[in-house]
Design an enzyme around this catalytic site. Structure first.
Site, PDB file in Angstrom:
ATOM      1  N   PRO A   4      21.007  28.641  32.719  1.00 40.04           N
ATOM      2  CG  PRO A   4      19.897  28.806  34.766  1.00 40.04           C
ATOM      3  CD  PRO A   4      20.630  27.832  33.891  1.00 40.04           C
ATOM      4  CG  ASP A   5      23.169  35.219  31.238  1.00 41.53           C
ATOM      5  OD1 ASP A   5      23.211  35.951  32.249  1.00 41.53           O
ATOM      6  OD2 ASP A   5      24.009  35.290  30.322  1.00 41.53           O
ATOM      7  CB  ILE A   6      22.433  34.312  37.137  1.00 40.25           C
ATOM      8  CG1 ILE A   6      22.469  32.788  37.232  1.00 40.25           C
ATOM      9  CG2 ILE A   6      21.926  34.935  38.424  1.00 40.25           C
ATOM     10  CD1 ILE A   6      23.530  32.220  38.162  1.00 40.25           C
ATOM     11  CE  LYS A  33      26.117  37.789  29.556  1.00 33.95           C
ATOM     12  NZ  LYS A  33      26.318  36.577  30.361  1.00 33.95           N
ATOM     13  CG  ASP A  60      29.100  30.288  29.757  1.00 30.51           C
ATOM     14  OD1 ASP A  60      28.318  31.104  30.282  1.00 30.51           O
ATOM     15  OD2 ASP A  60      30.276  30.572  29.433  1.00 30.51           O
ATOM     16  CE  LYS A  70      30.328  38.269  27.346  1.00 30.24           C
ATOM     17  NZ  LYS A  70      31.345  37.593  28.138  1.00 30.24           N
ATOM     18  CG  ASN A  75      34.829  28.855  36.747  1.00 29.36           C
ATOM     19  OD1 ASN A  75      35.261  29.492  37.691  1.00 29.36           O
ATOM     20  ND2 ASN A  75      33.518  28.807  36.462  1.00 29.36           N
ATOM     21  CG  PHE A  87      32.822  41.321  37.057  1.00 32.48           C
ATOM     22  CD1 PHE A  87      31.985  41.769  38.061  1.00 32.48           C
ATOM     23  CD2 PHE A  87      34.183  41.627  37.129  1.00 32.48           C
ATOM     24  CE1 PHE A  87      32.484  42.503  39.125  1.00 32.48           C
ATOM     25  CE2 PHE A  87      34.692  42.361  38.194  1.00 32.48           C
ATOM     26  CZ  PHE A  87      33.850  42.810  39.191  1.00 32.48           C
TER      27      PHE A  87
END
Ligand code: PMT
Length: 398
Positions: free
Chosen positions: A303-305, A341, A277, A337, A209, A323
């Site tokens: 994985p969502d860090i 999260k 993602d 989120k 990105n 963020f």
């Protein structure tokens, strides 16, 4: 040197070197320990003996001295202090710092240090105003190096203008400011992620990105300047490593997660990276070839860090900040989120086409907490970092 703050003073060769003796005296009278490096040209202006006599410490002069290297190598020397001060900083040493050249003890220590650096330039006015010098200063400032002076006045060469080294009292004030108000996070350990991740498709292609790392790197620099022991886990970016920050360079989301895990425990964790993602489900070891039809790339969720670190059973950082990069209803989309999260604060920013949030120098933040949302005006990413770090200081001081 005990527990007092310690400075490594690098004296480079200019007529202003004589003022460094007064600088040493003033630093010591403020209870600041001084260890010194004298470049060979500085030794033409002042003697190692006078520096030793004032600082009460051995003076380091030659990178090839086996005695010095066995007593204290250049790496250890550059890290045995809390701050490095280059005064006077000639046009030559500034140029070598900007280029990363290390051809003597002073420049080797400057390249090896993981501590903040202050420079006090001193040179002829024409040399100061030369585009090369000004470009070097932009580079150094971008790396988080603090520049004090020069001052206006008559020079030793008879010309007038900016180029005189700042007075020792001004340099001492900058050092003290650094050690006092700017050390509010001393003893805290911070982890920051920044930049994009690259998810490989084959040996030459990847999914990525537009994140430049500007926001995350500015936050890491601001935390380090506030005295936090800071680790930056960075995806591939063109941003220079911030001064005084330990940087772990990674490519993929899986590598970023592993680097974050290995950096725990931390008191503060800030996730400014734009983690992909998804990654291609299969990595092709051979380059994909053009055929009759375009390849279909299947993807798997990364994985969502942030979520992983925020939900650590034993090792959760005290303050976890995420963020959120959103378009449309930015705050409405970002708020869920916070809980999903498991982080304490979310900084939401609008990344719609035309905003320039990805890659630009400016950002407009909506800071979301359980209790409410603060809307910050548009400002530079460096200023966003300072405002965030101010909030973090207040959080730990309450
Ligand atoms: O790098 P710049 O050009 O300066 O741009 C800055 C920025 C726009 C990238 C930055 O300000 C920003 O918004 N970073 C987060 C981008 C993002 O991935 O947002 P998100 O809403 O998709 O993710 C929410 C949070 O989860 C983020 O903290 C992100 O780091 C984290 N995340 C997301 C996915 C994932 N797999 N792991 C994560 O940790």
């Amino acid at each position: 040197m005990g527990n007092a703050n310690r400075v490594l003073l690098i004296i480079s060769g200019g007529i202003a070197a004589y003022k460094s003796l007064d600088l040493i005296r003033q630093l010591i009278s403020q209870g600041i320990g001084v260890r010194s490096i004298l470049t060979s040209s500085a030794a033409e202006f002042i003697t190692p003996l006078s520096v030793t006599a004032l600082s009460g410490e051995k003076v380091y002069t030659d990178i090839f001295s086996l005695t010095d290297e066995s007593e204290m190598g250049h790496i250890q020397l550059s890290r045995s202090v809390d701050l490095v001060v280059v005064a006077p900083a000639t046009a030559n040493i500034l140029a070598r710092m900007a280029q990363g050249i290390c051809d003597d003890l002073a420049t080797t220590a400057l390249l090896a240090t993981d501590k903040p650096v202050i420079v006090a330039p001193a040179m002829n006015v024409r040399m100061w105003e030369h585009t090369a010098t000004q470009e070097n200063l932009v580079k150094l400032r971008d790396r988080g190096i603090i520049v004090v002076g020069p001052e206006n006045g008559e020079m030793a060469c008879g010309e007038f203008g900016p180029g005189r080294m700042a007075e020792p009292a001004t340099i001492v004030k900058t050092v003290i400011d650094h050690f006092s108000s700017k050390q509010r996070l001393k003893g805290k350990r911070a982890l920051v992620t920044s930049g994009p991740t690259y998810e490989p498709i084959d040996p030459v292609r990847f999914i990525a990105n537009r994140s430049s790392g500007k926001q995350g790197h500015a936050i890491a620099a601001a935390l380090a300047n506030m005295g936090a022991d800071t680790i930056l886990v960075s995806g591939p970016t063109a941003e220079p490593d911030p001064q005084g920050v330990a940087v772990l360079h990674v490519e993929s989301a899986k590598e970023m997660l592993a680097a974050c895990e290995s950096s725990l425990p931390a008191n503060i964790a800030i996730f400014a990276a734009a983690v992909a993602d998804w990654r291609p489900s299969q990595l092709s070891y051979d380059k994909l070839k053009k055929g009759n039809s375009a390849p279909v790339i299947e993807t798997t969720e990364n994985p969502d860090i942030l979520k992983t670190i925020a939900n650590h059973a034993n090792n959760r950082p005290d303050l976890v900040i995420g963020f959120a990069a959103e378009t449309g209803d930015v705050v409405g989309k970002a708020r869920p989120k916070l809980r999903r999260k498991g982080c304490d604060w979310i900084l939401a920013n609008d990344v719609s086409i035309g905003t320039g949030t990805f890659g630009g120098d400016l950002n407009t933040i909506h800071m979301i907490q359980e209790a409410g949302t603060e809307h910050w005006p548009e400002m530079t990413k460096v200023r966003v970092a300072d405002c965030l770090v101010e909030k973090i200081c207040k959080y730990f001081e309450k």
